[in-house]
Design an enzyme around this catalytic site. Structure first.
Site, PDB file in Angstrom:
ATOM      1  N   ASP A  15       0.845  -1.206   0.000  1.00  7.55           N
ATOM      2  CA  ASP A  15       0.000   0.000   0.000  1.00  7.55           C
ATOM      3  C   ASP A  15       0.880   1.255   0.000  1.00  7.55           C
ATOM      4  OD1 ASP A  15      -2.678  -1.362   0.563  1.00  7.55           O
ATOM      5  OD2 ASP A  15      -1.444  -2.055   2.228  1.00  7.55           O
ATOM      6  N   GLU A 266       2.350  -6.569  -5.420  1.00  7.72           N
ATOM      7  CA  GLU A 266       2.016  -5.710  -6.555  1.00  7.72           C
ATOM      8  C   GLU A 266       3.211  -4.889  -7.043  1.00  7.72           C
ATOM      9  OE1 GLU A 266      -1.824  -3.945  -6.426  1.00  7.72           O
ATOM     10  OE2 GLU A 266      -1.199  -2.156  -7.506  1.00  7.72           O
TER      11      GLU A 266
END
Ligand code: TRH
Length: 372
Positions: A15, A266
């Protein structure tokens, strides 16, 4: 243009990794005046060691970093508001957005996926049920009908120079990686579920010398220590090195310097693609094997069904992700080593396909300025 970026660290570093990278690119390349709100400055400090985790407000390079606290003290909202990964900006802030004479452009930046449905959802508006506000869903992705991925201007040129002019050896030396001639270099960043022991056993049993490099505080580093190869010790064909957690820019350079990169989640997954080296991806483990769908969707985008790369990499990725028995990992890894030439050629071509989509920061800036 003023931007407010909201980041809620749920677990791990993806994040804040994506939010920090996006903030820096918006400021450096799109003249954005960025305020980055983060709920967990201690986690952020892992990526930005000069950050003061106790400060409510501070400047970090071009970025104003704010501690996202509850309750949320009143502030004037920016022209563009981005909540990353559905983190939901505070209600008081939403009300302040609605009170502005002109509503800010409000974005939810979603998770990256190569699945087909993403194209149908990218850019969709969602009117707020109570306020005259619209939130847009912005999806990263791998096709022109998505937002693309984060790529800094000039990254490919910097990477090529680094890989071609001998800088890699100096860089590794500077990190204290004492690599022996002929060693195959592998970086290892993974979740605890990865079958690291099966991988290390296979590598150690091979005739080719390998050096696996991991990062302190991560499961890969623990695996190297448990296998008895941390600190440069050798077991069969395998030597290991545990590095401190690197800055994002140095992590990029390490990916560029290695022959194989094991990555996860990611952001490291995208950075390894941009490194133009064969990679092994561990998708963020999800219930119901949803990560298996994501994994297959990406493989289908980067290799055609007839392509032998899809079957060799596919078997390795399945085993690495716990979607196939770990006993098959050794055979799959050995097959991929045998296919290194074709895998390297494909990895070399892939970054240009991503660049052709335009970088995510630029695509997002354009999407927002058209609506502001
Ligand atoms: O930490 P992650 O597992 O993050 C995950 C994923 O994003 C996942 O999809 C999401 O659901 C979950 O978080 C909440 O892996 P990721 O995305 O690769 O983020 C790691 C960041 O750490 C990335 O920005 C690269 C950076 N990094 C460094 O800066 N230095 C290092 O030495 C290493 C190993 C990583």
């Amino acid at each position: 243009m003023r931007w407010d970026l909201f980041c809620c660290v749920v677990d791990n570093l993806g994040d804040i990794g994506v939010s920090w990278r996006l903030a820096r690119q918006l400021a450096a390349e799109h003249s954005a005046d960025v305020r980055l709100w983060v709920n967990d400055l201690a986690a952020f400090r892992t990526l930005a060691p000069t950050l003061d985790a106790a400060a409510d407000a501070q400047r970090l390079g071009d970025i104003e970093v704010r501690a996202w606290k509850t309750p949320f003290a009143p502030v004037e909202p920016a022209d563009i508001v981005v909540e990353t990964f559905g983190c939901e900006v505070p209600e008081a802030y939403v009300e302040a957005m609605a009170r502005r004479p002109r509503a800010p452009v409000w974005i939810n930046l979603e998770y990256l996926s190569a699945e087909r449905w993403v194209e149908g959802c990218h850019g969709l508006p969602s009117p707020h049920p109570r306020w005259p506000l619209v939130k847009y869903y912005f999806f990263p992705g791998f096709t022109p009908r998505t937002g693309g991925v984060l790529i800094e201007h000039g990254l490919a040129r910097r990477r090529r120079t680094f890989q071609q002019d001998g800088t890699a050896a100096q860089f590794l030396d500077g990190l204290g990686v004492r690599s022996e001639a002929g060693e195959v270099l592998v970086s290892l960043f993974c979740y605890a579920q990865a079958p690291t022991e099966a991988l290390l056993e296979t590598v150690a049993a091979g005739s080719q010398p390998f050096r696996v490099i991991s990062f302190e505080g991560t499961p890969g580093a623990q695996a190297l220590t448990a296998f008895g190869v941390a600190g440069g010790r050798r077991r069969g064909g395998l030597a290991g090195t545990n590095l401190p957690f690197l800055s994002q820019d140095d992590y990029d350079r390490l990916l560029w310097a290695c022959d194989w990169n094991f990555v996860r989640g990611e952001d490291s997954f995208v950075r390894a693609q941009l490194a133009a080296r064969p990679l092994v991806w561990q998708a963020y483990p999800q219930s119901g094997d949803a990560h298996g769908i994501k994994l297959q969707a990406f493989l289908s985008r980067c290799c055609s069904a007839e392509d032998s790369n899809q079957s060799s990499l596919g078997a390795l990725w399945q085993a690495w992700n716990g979607l196939a028995p770990a006993q098959g990992l050794g055979v799959a890894w050995t097959a991929c080593l045998g296919a290194h030439g074709t895998l390297q050629a494909a990895a070399q071509e892939w970054p240009a396909r991503l660049e052709a989509l335009g970088g995510l920061a630029g695509n997002l800036a354009q999407f927002c300025t058209e609506r502001v």
